[in-house]
Structure formats: structure tokens, C-alpha cells
Scaffold this motif. Structure first.
Motif, PDB file in Angstrom:
ATOM      1  N   GLN A  40     -15.262  15.151   2.829  1.00 61.65           N
ATOM      2  CA  GLN A  40     -14.992  16.582   2.930  1.00 61.65           C
ATOM      3  C   GLN A  40     -13.510  16.940   3.049  1.00 61.65           C
ATOM      4  OE1 GLN A  40     -18.142  18.783   5.454  1.00 61.65           O
ATOM      5  NE2 GLN A  40     -18.281  16.669   6.163  1.00 61.65           N
ATOM      6  N   THR A  41     -12.709  16.133   3.739  1.00 59.02           N
ATOM      7  CA  THR A  41     -11.356  16.564   4.073  1.00 59.02           C
ATOM      8  C   THR A  41     -10.476  16.748   2.842  1.00 59.02           C
ATOM      9  OG1 THR A  41     -11.492  15.528   6.253  1.00 59.02           O
ATOM     10  CG2 THR A  41      -9.301  16.062   5.436  1.00 59.02           C
ATOM     11  N   VAL A  42     -10.295  15.701   2.024  1.00 60.97           N
ATOM     12  CA  VAL A  42      -9.398  15.852   0.873  1.00 60.97           C
ATOM     13  C   VAL A  42     -10.039  16.660  -0.247  1.00 60.97           C
ATOM     14  CG1 VAL A  42      -8.148  13.721   1.383  1.00 60.97           C
ATOM     15  CG2 VAL A  42     -10.045  13.665  -0.242  1.00 60.97           C
ATOM     16  N   ALA A  43     -11.362  16.847  -0.202  1.00 60.97           N
ATOM     17  CA  ALA A  43     -12.037  17.672  -1.210  1.00 60.97           C
ATOM     18  C   ALA A  43     -11.962  19.152  -0.875  1.00 60.97           C
ATOM     19  CB  ALA A  43     -13.500  17.245  -1.343  1.00 60.97           C
ATOM     20  N   SER A  44     -11.480  19.491   0.314  1.00 63.94           N
ATOM     21  CA  SER A  44     -11.440  20.890   0.732  1.00 63.94           C
ATOM     22  C   SER A  44     -10.315  21.626   0.018  1.00 63.94           C
ATOM     23  CB  SER A  44     -11.228  20.985   2.242  1.00 63.94           C
ATOM     24  OG  SER A  44      -9.888  20.655   2.578  1.00 63.94           O
ATOM     25  N   GLN A  45     -10.363  22.946   0.067  1.00 65.14           N
ATOM     26  CA  GLN A  45      -9.309  23.757  -0.543  1.00 65.14           C
ATOM     27  C   GLN A  45      -8.098  23.915   0.365  1.00 65.14           C
ATOM     28  OE1 GLN A  45     -12.183  27.015  -2.131  1.00 65.14           O
ATOM     29  NE2 GLN A  45     -10.531  26.937  -3.619  1.00 65.14           N
ATOM     30  N   GLY A  46      -8.218  23.495   1.607  1.00 67.26           N
ATOM     31  CA  GLY A  46      -7.056  23.489   2.498  1.00 67.26           C
ATOM     32  C   GLY A  46      -6.668  24.834   3.069  1.00 67.26           C
ATOM     33  N   ILE A  47      -7.569  25.820   3.024  1.00 67.53           N
ATOM     34  CA  ILE A  47      -7.243  27.143   3.563  1.00 67.53           C
ATOM     35  C   ILE A  47      -7.448  27.154   5.079  1.00 67.53           C
ATOM     36  CG2 ILE A  47      -7.795  29.600   3.519  1.00 67.53           C
ATOM     37  CD1 ILE A  47      -8.875  29.178   0.687  1.00 67.53           C
ATOM     38  N   ILE A  48      -6.443  27.593   5.799  1.00 67.27           N
ATOM     39  CA  ILE A  48      -6.548  27.699   7.256  1.00 67.27           C
ATOM     40  C   ILE A  48      -7.130  29.074   7.568  1.00 67.27           C
ATOM     41  CG2 ILE A  48      -5.335  27.449   9.453  1.00 67.27           C
ATOM     42  CD1 ILE A  48      -5.442  24.939   7.646  1.00 67.27           C
ATOM     43  N   HIS A  49      -8.448  29.153   7.483  1.00 68.46           N
ATOM     44  CA  HIS A  49      -9.169  30.425   7.588  1.00 68.46           C
ATOM     45  C   HIS A  49      -9.006  31.076   8.956  1.00 68.46           C
ATOM     46  CE1 HIS A  49     -11.393  30.248   3.803  1.00 68.46           C
ATOM     47  NE2 HIS A  49     -11.628  28.970   4.021  1.00 68.46           N
ATOM     48  N   GLY A  50      -8.971  32.393   8.941  1.00 66.70           N
ATOM     49  CA  GLY A  50      -8.952  33.161  10.182  1.00 66.70           C
ATOM     50  C   GLY A  50     -10.199  33.984  10.397  1.00 66.70           C
ATOM     51  N   MET A  70      -7.491  30.243  15.004  1.00 62.81           N
ATOM     52  CA  MET A  70      -7.055  28.993  14.396  1.00 62.81           C
ATOM     53  C   MET A  70      -5.773  29.091  13.573  1.00 62.81           C
ATOM     54  SD  MET A  70      -8.882  26.449  15.416  1.00 62.81           S
ATOM     55  CE  MET A  70      -8.670  27.282  16.998  1.00 62.81           C
ATOM     56  N   PRO A  71      -5.546  30.157  12.780  1.00 56.03           N
ATOM     57  CA  PRO A  71      -4.309  30.189  11.997  1.00 56.03           C
ATOM     58  C   PRO A  71      -3.048  30.039  12.835  1.00 56.03           C
ATOM     59  CG  PRO A  71      -5.846  31.812  11.154  1.00 56.03           C
ATOM     60  CD  PRO A  71      -6.445  31.282  12.422  1.00 56.03           C
ATOM     61  N   ALA A  72      -2.995  30.669  14.003  1.00 59.64           N
ATOM     62  CA  ALA A  72      -1.801  30.571  14.852  1.00 59.64           C
ATOM     63  C   ALA A  72      -1.616  29.154  15.376  1.00 59.64           C
ATOM     64  CB  ALA A  72      -1.903  31.563  16.012  1.00 59.64           C
ATOM     65  N   LEU A  73      -2.715  28.518  15.770  1.00 57.31           N
ATOM     66  CA  LEU A  73      -2.630  27.144  16.277  1.00 57.31           C
ATOM     67  C   LEU A  73      -2.120  26.198  15.183  1.00 57.31           C
ATOM     68  CD1 LEU A  73      -5.277  25.313  18.417  1.00 57.31           C
ATOM     69  CD2 LEU A  73      -4.319  24.198  16.418  1.00 57.31           C
ATOM     70  N   TRP A  74      -2.724  26.285  13.993  1.00 60.69           N
ATOM     71  CA  TRP A  74      -2.299  25.431  12.888  1.00 60.69           C
ATOM     72  C   TRP A  74      -0.861  25.720  12.488  1.00 60.69           C
ATOM     73  CZ3 TRP A  74      -4.726  21.661   9.698  1.00 60.69           C
ATOM     74  CH2 TRP A  74      -6.044  21.337  10.061  1.00 60.69           C
ATOM     75  N   ARG A  75      -0.500  26.988  12.431  1.00 66.95           N
ATOM     76  CA  ARG A  75       0.847  27.354  12.016  1.00 66.95           C
ATOM     77  C   ARG A  75       1.883  26.713  12.938  1.00 66.95           C
ATOM     78  NH1 ARG A  75       2.764  31.309   8.565  1.00 66.95           N
ATOM     79  NH2 ARG A  75       0.628  32.060   8.239  1.00 66.95           N
ATOM     80  N   SER A  76       1.589  26.697  14.237  1.00 66.98           N
ATOM     81  CA  SER A  76       2.496  26.093  15.199  1.00 66.98           C
ATOM     82  C   SER A  76       2.625  24.576  14.976  1.00 66.98           C
ATOM     83  CB  SER A  76       2.016  26.390  16.622  1.00 66.98           C
ATOM     84  OG  SER A  76       2.894  25.848  17.577  1.00 66.98           O
ATOM     85  N   CYS A  77       1.505  23.917  14.711  1.00 68.88           N
ATOM     86  CA  CYS A  77       1.537  22.469  14.447  1.00 68.88           C
ATOM     87  C   CYS A  77       2.265  22.173  13.138  1.00 68.88           C
ATOM     88  CB  CYS A  77       0.124  21.911  14.391  1.00 68.88           C
ATOM     89  SG  CYS A  77      -0.775  21.935  15.963  1.00 68.88           S
ATOM     90  N   GLN A 146      -2.492  30.313   5.854  1.00 66.83           N
ATOM     91  CA  GLN A 146      -1.783  29.268   5.133  1.00 66.83           C
ATOM     92  C   GLN A 146      -2.752  28.403   4.327  1.00 66.83           C
ATOM     93  OE1 GLN A 146       0.333  27.863   8.775  1.00 66.83           O
ATOM     94  NE2 GLN A 146       2.148  27.932   7.464  1.00 66.83           N
ATOM     95  N   VAL A 147      -2.223  27.789   3.287  1.00 64.71           N
ATOM     96  CA  VAL A 147      -2.983  26.838   2.477  1.00 64.71           C
ATOM     97  C   VAL A 147      -2.221  25.518   2.489  1.00 64.71           C
ATOM     98  CG1 VAL A 147      -4.035  26.357   0.240  1.00 64.71           C
ATOM     99  CG2 VAL A 147      -3.755  28.734   1.000  1.00 64.71           C
ATOM    100  N   ILE A 148      -2.866  24.467   2.976  1.00 60.16           N
ATOM    101  CA  ILE A 148      -2.192  23.175   3.079  1.00 60.16           C
ATOM    102  C   ILE A 148      -2.678  22.223   1.997  1.00 60.16           C
ATOM    103  CG2 ILE A 148      -1.910  23.407   5.583  1.00 60.16           C
ATOM    104  CD1 ILE A 148      -4.189  21.297   5.882  1.00 60.16           C
ATOM    105  N   ASP A 149      -1.850  21.240   1.706  1.00 57.77           N
ATOM    106  CA  ASP A 149      -2.256  20.124   0.863  1.00 57.77           C
ATOM    107  C   ASP A 149      -2.990  19.137   1.767  1.00 57.77           C
ATOM    108  OD1 ASP A 149      -2.281  18.206  -1.355  1.00 57.77           O
ATOM    109  OD2 ASP A 149      -0.795  17.138  -0.154  1.00 57.77           O
ATOM    110  N   ALA A 150      -4.301  19.014   1.582  1.00 58.58           N
ATOM    111  CA  ALA A 150      -5.114  18.214   2.505  1.00 58.58           C
ATOM    112  C   ALA A 150      -4.727  16.736   2.484  1.00 58.58           C
ATOM    113  CB  ALA A 150      -6.593  18.378   2.174  1.00 58.58           C
ATOM    114  N   VAL A 151      -4.279  16.242   1.336  1.00 59.44           N
ATOM    115  CA  VAL A 151      -3.878  14.828   1.254  1.00 59.44           C
ATOM    116  C   VAL A 151      -2.666  14.568   2.141  1.00 59.44           C
ATOM    117  CG1 VAL A 151      -3.052  13.006  -0.280  1.00 59.44           C
ATOM    118  CG2 VAL A 151      -4.875  14.535  -1.040  1.00 59.44           C
TER     119      VAL A 151
END
Length: 404
Positions: A40-50, A70-77, A146-151
Motif C-alpha cells: 500500500q505505501t509506495v502504491a499510494s498517491q501520497g496525499i496528506i489528506h486533511g 494530520m496535515p500540520a503534523l506531517w508538514r512539521s516533520c 501536501q503531496v509527497i513522493d512515497a518512495v
């Protein structure tokens, strides 16, 4: 070897949990029989949904309440300001666009998307719209998800925790000793390296779809698991870098995210309702359907010379009544075995924190110096290749022509 926890599954939850346990001064190893992030992880679209998709009906659902911070937590990391430091992860975009179809229900959905979110859509002026949305009706908004590159996300956590990752050639190379509800020992045959004999205080199953087999191997029938499949379409070619959701009533008709493949080509992944509907379709039928949908919702995009491909992926979760999506993360604690599913990539930190709180409840176990020397020579798992690097693109292109 005595330690606080052994984790099975090198996806988002397993890696995040390992990192947080180590930061808390706990001894832990992660065992992976395949590649990190596979499934599931690398197959995901990588959107940090809110929580957008859970408010389209105009109600702040329980799912939206769980996910909206979650977006604020991820953005900080991702900025390297909070642990784990994910600043090495590639952020493909700091935002997504949100647009609608002509339907009345679509307009209602756009209004509903503003209900109770920490990250709410911001309406764009006509001159602020990207060219890819030319010809789209009504309001266009910017959503700061945000949209991350899951790889690269997986690779960042691998680098941070490399000395505590162990690769085994096959799942059967791990043997469990079980007494009542307690796993008393774990034997790990590493192939090229030595066999490990582990005595963990806690055993963590964070292997997604692999949790079902792991539970069976320790004599468990619960918690039961369900799979909710997706069939994703992809296209590549001379495409713009674009990330967004087309709203149609209380659903996202199509979700577009962009990646760049190893040859420098832009790849679009297509999710949302199109991936749900695609489950009942074969590859050629889904490609033809996806092309029609894209032409309908993004009329300005030139699809003349693009190539197509599809891939299937299962969302693995604890079983619910009627097979519905769980409202949030799921964690079962029976004896010293913790079994969890995050439901969505973005909720991996929530599940990891729940696991860490249970493991950290007792006194810490330190790995002996001789065992640390042993760990230094063990084989390490690699990062999984993303679906656009392994797909049958020629087959997808030809399929589209045959189905058109």
C-alpha cells in the motif's frame, strides 16, 4: 536477544513506529521479508489528506475529525521541525486544486468541503487558476494538502533506522514460539546473515495485508481482516505537474497526482471514484473509462500521445460490519501482540503513537553490546519500486486503443 519490540512490516506504520520507539529510548527491530513500502505505501498517491472527502456531504464525519489535524503534523516533520525528521522526503506539491463538474450535487459538495476542516479550500481568482483547469466550470479552490513522493518517504525512514532493519528471504524464515496469548520467542533466519533468536516484550504486526498470515502463524483468528480493492489508472507523457480533486456530489470523481519516473517523464496517477469503479473492470476497460473521464473533467489536457497502464492494490483493514471503511486507525492488543492497520497513509503517525504508548508502558530493555555487534552485519531490506516503474505501459497503451 532481549528487546522491547519486534515489528513485522516495513510500510509507513512499521517504519514510523520503529523511529518513534528508538527516539523514546526503546530497543526495537523491524523485520521485512520483501521490500520496504511494498503493497500500500509506495502504491499510494501520497496525499496528506486533511479530511476533505469526508465533508463533501456537508457534515463533519468521525473520519474527518480523526484526520483533520494530520496535515500540520506531517508538514512539521517534512520541514524537519518535528520528529521524525522527514526533510529528506520529496514534497511533490504543497497543495492540491479542487474543482467541480456542472452538476448541482457537485456544487453542494464544494460547499460541504468547507465544513469543520483545519485545512479548508481557498477560492482562487480567475487569473490564479492553472492552465490545466481551463474550461472547468464554477469555483476552483486551492487546498493546502501536501503531496509527497512515497518512495522517498520510505527511503528517508530507512536511512534514519538502517541499523535496526532486518531482511529475511521469505516469511517462512520467521518462526514463533507461543504460549497462551504470549509470543515468547521469535527465530529469524536471515539467509546470508546469522539466525536471530529474539525475546521481545512486544510483537507488533504492521504488515498491512500480511497481518492475516502473521496472526494465523501465532494461532490467532482475531482480529479479522478485510480487503477493499482499488484499480488505479496511470498515464505518462508530456503532462503538466498537477495535483487535484474533481468533486462530484459527496465523492471525489477523480483525484490526479503527478510523479516523475526514472526517465524524467511525468506520470499521472488517477484515484478517487474512478479507482473504485475500476475494480469491476479489466485493464483495457479501465483505461478507456479513465480517458473518457479525464476528457470530461479536464478538457484542456491533450491526451493524444500519452501512454496508459493500470495496477491493482488492496487496502487492508480490520474487518467492519458490511465491509465499510473504518472510521480511524485500528489497534488490537492481545497478550503481547499488537496488530494494527492505519486505514490511510496519513494516519500512520496516529497508529504509531498508540503502539509506542503501549510498548513504553514498562521499563526499557537495552540490547546487549554483543547483540549490537551482531545486528551490524545483518542484511537490510531495499525500498520497493513504485508502480509506474514496473507497469506494462505498452499493454496499457494498446489496451486503450482496442477499447476506444
Amino acid at each position: 536477544m532481549r528487546l522491547d519490540a519486534v515489528i513485522f512490516g516495513g510500510g509507513a506504520v512499521g517504519l514510523w513506529t520503529l523511529d518513534r520507539l528508538r527516539a523514546a529510548g526503546r530497543s526495537a527491530l523491524l523485520i521485512e521479508s520483501g521490500t520496504l513500502g511494498s503493497g500500500q505505501t509506495v502504491a499510494s498517491q501520497g496525499i496528506i489528506h486533511g479530511g476533505l472527502k469526508y465533508t463533501l456531504g456537508g457534515v463533519l464525519t468521525r473520519s474527518a475529525e480523526k484526520i483533520r489535524d494530520m496535515p500540520a503534523l506531517w508538514r512539521s516533520c517534512l520541514a524537519g521541525e518535528s520528529a521524525p525528521d522527514l526533510s529528506a522526503c520529496t514534497v511533490r506539491s504543497d497543495f492540491c486544486h479542487l474543482w467541480r463538474t456542472e452538476s448541482l450535487t457537485s456544487r453542494v459538495g464544494m460547499i460541504g468541503a468547507r465544513v469543520g476542516l483545519r485545512v479548508a479550500p481557498k477560492t482562487l481568482a480567475a487569473g490564479e487558476r492553472p492552465g490545466v483547469l481551463d474550461g472547468c466550470p464554477g469555483t476552483v479552490s486551492r487546498l493546502d494538502e501536501q503531496v509527497i513522493d512515497a518512495v522517498s518517504f520510505v527511503a528517508a525512514l530507512r536511512t534514519r533506522n538502517l541499523g535496526r532493519l532486518v531482511h529475511v528471504p521469505a516469511a517462512d524464515d520467521v518462526k514463533f514460539a507461543v504460549e497462551a496469548d504470549t509470543v515468547t520467542g521469535v527465530s529469524v533466519a536471515t539467509g546470508a546473515g546469522p539466525t536471530l533468536s529474539l525475546e521481545p516484550r512486544h510483537v507488533v504486526f504492521a504488515a498491512g495485508a500480511g497481518n492475516a498470515d502473521l496472526l494465523t502463524r501465532v494461532g490467532r483468528e482475531t482480529p479479522p481482516m478485510q480487503r477493499r480493492p482499488l484499480h488505479m489508472a496511470m498515464l505518462r507523457g508530456d503532462l503538466p505537474n498537477f495535483h487535484g480533486h474533481c468533486v462530484d456530489g459527496a465523492k471525489t470523481r477523480i483525484t490526479v497526482t503527478s510523479q516523475v519516473d526514472a526517465a524524467g517523464r511525468t506520470v499521472w496517477q488517477l484515484g478517487g471514484q474512478i479507482a473504485e469503479d475500476g475494480v469491476a473492470m479489466d485493464g483495457p476497460t479501465l483505461v478507456a473509462h479513465a480517458e473518457r473521464e479525464l476528457r470530461a473533467v479536464l478538457p484542456a489536457v491533450d491526451l493524444t500521445d500519452v501512454e496508459w497502464a493500470t495496477y491493482r492494490v488492496d487496502r487492508a483493514e480490520e474487518k467492519t460490519a458490511g465491509g465499510l471503511r473504518p472510521e480511524g486507525v485500528r489497534l488490537d492488543a492481545t497478550g503481547n501482540v499488537l496488530t494494527g492497520w492505519p486505514t490511510k497513509l496519513v494516519l500512520a503517525p496516529v497508529l504509531a503513537d498508540e503502539i509506542v504508548s503501549r510498548v513504553a508502558a514498562g521499563s526499557a530493555v537495552q540490547i546487549a553490546a554483543s547483540d549490537r555487534e551482531l545486528l551490524a552485519v545483518l542484511p537490510r531490506p531495499d525500498v520497493a519500486a513504485p508502480p509506474w516503474e514496473t507497469a506494462d505501459w505498452a499493454g496499457g497503451r494498446d489496451a486503450a486503443k482496442r477499447a476506444a
